[in-house]
Design an enzyme around this catalytic site. Structure first.
Site, PDB file in Angstrom:
ATOM      1  N   LYS A  15       0.861  -1.193   0.000  1.00 17.82           N
ATOM      2  CA  LYS A  15       0.000   0.000   0.000  1.00 17.82           C
ATOM      3  C   LYS A  15       0.884   1.226   0.000  1.00 17.82           C
ATOM      4  CE  LYS A  15      -2.139   2.667   2.945  1.00 17.82           C
ATOM      5  NZ  LYS A  15      -1.927   3.888   2.137  1.00 17.82           N
TER       6      LYS A  15
ATOM      7  N   GLY B  35       5.853   4.132   9.158  1.00 15.29           N
ATOM      8  CA  GLY B  35       4.972   5.288   9.343  1.00 15.29           C
ATOM      9  C   GLY B  35       5.112   5.810  10.757  1.00 15.29           C
ATOM     10  N   SER B  36       4.083   6.493  11.219  1.00 15.56           N
ATOM     11  CA  SER B  36       4.186   7.117  12.535  1.00 15.56           C
ATOM     12  C   SER B  36       3.995   6.088  13.649  1.00 15.56           C
ATOM     13  CB  SER B  36       3.126   8.208  12.653  1.00 15.56           C
ATOM     14  OG  SER B  36       1.853   7.615  12.543  1.00 15.56           O
TER      15      SER B  36
ATOM     16  N   GLU C 278       8.600   0.159  11.487  1.00 16.23           N
ATOM     17  CA  GLU C 278       9.627   1.207  11.397  1.00 16.23           C
ATOM     18  C   GLU C 278       8.903   2.511  11.646  1.00 16.23           C
ATOM     19  OE1 GLU C 278      12.703   0.567  10.965  1.00 16.23           O
ATOM     20  OE2 GLU C 278      12.952  -1.165   9.662  1.00 16.23           O
TER      21      GLU C 278
HETATM   22  P1  NAD Z   1       1.309   7.620   8.838  1.00 13.98           P
HETATM   23  O1  NAD Z   1       1.508   6.639   9.926  1.00 13.98           O
HETATM   24  O2  NAD Z   1       0.202   8.585   8.947  1.00 13.98           O
HETATM   25  O3  NAD Z   1       1.072   6.871   7.430  1.00 13.98           O
HETATM   26  C1  NAD Z   1       1.972   5.917   6.951  1.00 13.98           C
HETATM   27  C2  NAD Z   1       1.229   4.949   6.040  1.00 13.98           C
HETATM   28  O4  NAD Z   1       0.280   4.238   6.814  1.00 13.98           O
HETATM   29  C3  NAD Z   1       0.438   5.620   4.913  1.00 13.98           C
HETATM   30  O5  NAD Z   1       0.523   4.824   3.760  1.00 13.98           O
HETATM   31  C4  NAD Z   1      -0.982   5.639   5.464  1.00 13.98           C
HETATM   32  O6  NAD Z   1      -1.968   5.664   4.461  1.00 13.98           O
HETATM   33  C5  NAD Z   1      -1.019   4.330   6.231  1.00 13.98           C
HETATM   34  N1  NAD Z   1      -2.008   4.271   7.306  1.00 13.98           N
HETATM   35  C6  NAD Z   1      -2.616   5.291   7.971  1.00 13.98           C
HETATM   36  N2  NAD Z   1      -3.463   4.814   8.896  1.00 13.98           N
HETATM   37  C7  NAD Z   1      -3.383   3.457   8.844  1.00 13.98           C
HETATM   38  C8  NAD Z   1      -3.994   2.392   9.575  1.00 13.98           C
HETATM   39  N3  NAD Z   1      -4.876   2.620  10.544  1.00 13.98           N
HETATM   40  N4  NAD Z   1      -3.654   1.137   9.272  1.00 13.98           N
HETATM   41  C9  NAD Z   1      -2.737   0.871   8.316  1.00 13.98           C
HETATM   42  N5  NAD Z   1      -2.134   1.832   7.576  1.00 13.98           N
HETATM   43  C10 NAD Z   1      -2.453   3.108   7.840  1.00 13.98           C
HETATM   44  O7  NAD Z   1       2.693   8.341   8.665  1.00 13.98           O
HETATM   45  P2  NAD Z   1       3.029   9.605   7.759  1.00 13.98           P
HETATM   46  O8  NAD Z   1       2.720  10.818   8.549  1.00 13.98           O
HETATM   47  O9  NAD Z   1       2.462   9.470   6.413  1.00 13.98           O
HETATM   48  O10 NAD Z   1       4.618   9.403   7.637  1.00 13.98           O
HETATM   49  C11 NAD Z   1       5.507   9.987   8.489  1.00 13.98           C
HETATM   50  C12 NAD Z   1       5.851   9.083   9.642  1.00 13.98           C
HETATM   51  O11 NAD Z   1       6.558   7.938   9.154  1.00 13.98           O
HETATM   52  C13 NAD Z   1       6.789   9.737  10.623  1.00 13.98           C
HETATM   53  O12 NAD Z   1       6.399   9.460  11.938  1.00 13.98           O
HETATM   54  C14 NAD Z   1       8.125   9.092  10.336  1.00 13.98           C
HETATM   55  O13 NAD Z   1       9.014   9.113  11.400  1.00 13.98           O
HETATM   56  C15 NAD Z   1       7.728   7.738   9.926  1.00 13.98           C
HETATM   57  N6  NAD Z   1       8.786   7.110   9.109  1.00 13.98           N
HETATM   58  C16 NAD Z   1       9.534   6.117   9.664  1.00 13.98           C
HETATM   59  C17 NAD Z   1      10.570   5.548   8.948  1.00 13.98           C
HETATM   60  C18 NAD Z   1      11.425   4.457   9.542  1.00 13.98           C
HETATM   61  O14 NAD Z   1      12.084   3.746   8.793  1.00 13.98           O
HETATM   62  N7  NAD Z   1      11.437   4.269  10.847  1.00 13.98           N
HETATM   63  C19 NAD Z   1      10.835   5.976   7.649  1.00 13.98           C
HETATM   64  C20 NAD Z   1      10.046   6.988   7.115  1.00 13.98           C
HETATM   65  C21 NAD Z   1       9.015   7.537   7.862  1.00 13.98           C
END
Ligand code: NAD
Length: 493
Positions: free
Chosen positions: A174, A227-228, A249
């Site tokens: 996704k 993601g977050s 991650e």
């Molecule tokens: P996010 O968590 O809002 O979204 C990340 C992904 O998850 C998107 O594709 C989103 O559509 C999906 N998503 C949202 N809600 C979901 C759910 N309930 N179930 C499953 N998937 C869902 O994060 P963001 O704001 O788009 O990205 C930034 C975050 O990602 C920051 O916190 C950053 O630190 C983190 N990040 C971590 C790494 C790592 O390797 N540790 C790398 C890049 C970004």
């Protein structure tokens, strides 16, 4: 207008609904992408499962899997200029930087994974006891789900999909609807390089609805999520229902420690690099900058002087150092942290002037350096995900290590010093998945990447990257063929 479709079972799929893909530097709609729903998740999981069972990919010899990955890496590299420009337009990565982050790293990491695959041994004879021989076999898990954010869409798509398919799994990835292009290019290039249809499927959809459905899907056996931290918790809960394996991650708040004996030219530029790459929209950014009191005044002066020389501007211009933020919610979030820090009493030591030439509809936030930051301020504790750093003075190394480790995050940290023995001792004590010594954001394929504490668990890259997508099976063989030797003799009198 460019339109991107989903990729399910090797076919382009549209759904009647679309998202607009908006360029953060101009506010322009540059493409549309099909909007997926749970129905497309079901179709993609079914296609992935069918490919896992019937495409023969899981039984393809490792050297052939490696060759597919290598051909796709070469094809990606050949399209490097196009992909760098696409990154600049789609998520605002300055085009010069995109050559490294959006092309150089993904290509290098694909080659690293291909190399791992070529050397990978699936079956390990492991023990002999009398006439009993043990073998450990590593098998693919089945259908894997990958979920990636918008900040490094291609790199993270590579980290999810390449080791997963190298291990023989099928994947449903996704991608974030704001940045669909490069994941689709990767999947297409892999198909053209010989990956059977259905092994790599791409969907989009609203995170909570479609991501939630995918992570709870009973036919998905592993979720690899980036993601977050907040979303990571939900992913973990959803995955629990059918006891899926999970790799998370998540966010970070990197502690960057500059000792008094650091090479200041190196440490100043490196510390700017640590918090300003991709306008700070990197999970592993160094955003808590601890500077020893003996050099603090000089260091802040030099940091500001170097920051003044950076150009904020159009990400498609090769002269640009810092681009825009991703969208208005990122803009609101980051400017909210800046306003909050000022209200809480932090001092703005530097805020870059934004040139008049910037596009009025771009999401511009000035790189900002704060001093007089206390440990309880939200800029010192929370992940901002923008071009903002807190410079904090320290005196005692033990105390600064304790401060660095006081965070619930544990993704990255760094030390700048000319004393490597001391640097290594400090690195050993820092609670982080990666510690850079006199460097930052360097991600060589052979080094595993991932977090501790609430930055997540599981590792990408590194020597065990393929194993992360396998299950171990023990096979126990008694080749004596003699009943007298068998353990069931204990049962029969
Ligand atoms: P996010 O968590 O809002 O979204 C990340 C992904 O998850 C998107 O594709 C989103 O559509 C999906 N998503 C949202 N809600 C979901 C759910 N309930 N179930 C499953 N998937 C869902 O994060 P963001 O704001 O788009 O990205 C930034 C975050 O990602 C920051 O916190 C950053 O630190 C983190 N990040 C971590 C790494 C790592 O390797 N540790 C790398 C890049 C970004």
């Amino acid at each position: 207008m460019i339109h991107y479709s989903l990729l399910i079972g090797g076919k382009k799929v549209d759904t009647g609904e679309t998202y607009d893909v908006i360029s953060p530097g101009t506010g322009e709609v540059i493409a549309t992408v099909a909007k997926g729903s749970p129905a497309e998740v079901d179709a993609a999981v079914a296609a992935a499962e069918a490919a896992f069972e019937n495409s023969g990919w899981r039984d393809t010899p490792m050297h052939e899997r490696a060759a597919v990955i290598e051909r796709a890496a070469a094809a990606l590299e050949a399209r490097g200029e196009e992909i760098s420009m696409l990154s600049a337009r789609e998520n605002g990565t300055p085009v010069r930087l995109a050559q490294g982050l959006s092309v150089g790293f993904p290509v290098a990491h694909m080659r690293y994974y291909a190399d791992l695959a070529r050397k990978y041994v699936q079956d390990h004879p492991t023990m002999v006891a009398g006439t009993v021989v043990g073998m450990i076999r590593r098998e693919p898990i089945g259908v894997v789900a990958g979920i990636v954010p918008w900040n490094f869409p291609l790199l993270l798509a590579v980290w999810k999909s390449i080791p997963a398919i190298a291990a023989g799994n099928s994947i449903v990835l996704k991608v974030d609807e704001k940045t669909p292009a490069t994941g689709l290019i990767l999947a297409e290039l892999l198909r053209e390089s010989g990956l059977p249809d259905g092994v790599f499927n791409i969907i989009t959809g609203d995170g909570p609805e479609v991501g939630g459905y995918l992570t709870a899907h009973p036919r998905v056996r592993k979720v690899s999520f980036t993601g977050s931290t907040a979303t990571g918790r939900t992913v973990m809960r959803n995955a629990a229902d059918n006891v899926k394996q999970v790799t998370l991650e998540l966010g970070g708040k990197g502690a960057n420690i500059v000792l008094a004996d650091a090479d200041l030219d190196l440490a100043v530029d490196g510390s700017l690099w640590a918090f300003l790459v991709h306008a700070g929209q990197a999970c592993e950014s160094g955003t808590r900058l601890y500077v020893h009191k003996d050099i603090y005044g000089d260091f802040v002066k030099r940091l500001v002087a170097r920051a003044e020389g950076l150009t904020v501007g159009d990400p498609t211009d090769p002269g640009t150092d810092i681009g825009p933020l991703m969208n208005c919610s990122q803009y609101d979030r980051v400017t909210g942290f800046v306003a909050g820090a000022i209200a809480a009493g932090a001092t703005v030591a530097f805020q870059a002037p934004l040139p008049d030439s910037l596009h009025p509809d771009g999401q511009w936030v000035a790189p900002t350096v704060f001093t007089d930051v206390t440990a309880d301020m939200s800029i010192a504790t929370d992940e901002i995900f923008g071009p903002v750093v807190s410079v904090i003075e320290f005196d005692d190394v033990d105390a600064v290590i304790a401060a660095a480790n006081a965070s619930e995050y544990g993704l990255s940290a760094g030390v700048w010093t000319t004393d490597y023995a001391r640097a290594t001792e400090i690195a050993n004590r820092l609670q982080a998945g990666t510690v850079w010594i006199n460097d930052w954001h360097n991600l060589p394929g052979p080094l595993p990447f991932g977090g501790v504490k609430q930055s997540g668990f599981g590792r990408e890259m590194g020597p065990h990257a393929i194993e992360e997508f396998t299950n171990e099976k023990s096979i126990c063989i008694d080749y004596s063929g003699r009943e007298a030797r068998a353990a069931w003799g204990l049962m029969f009198s």
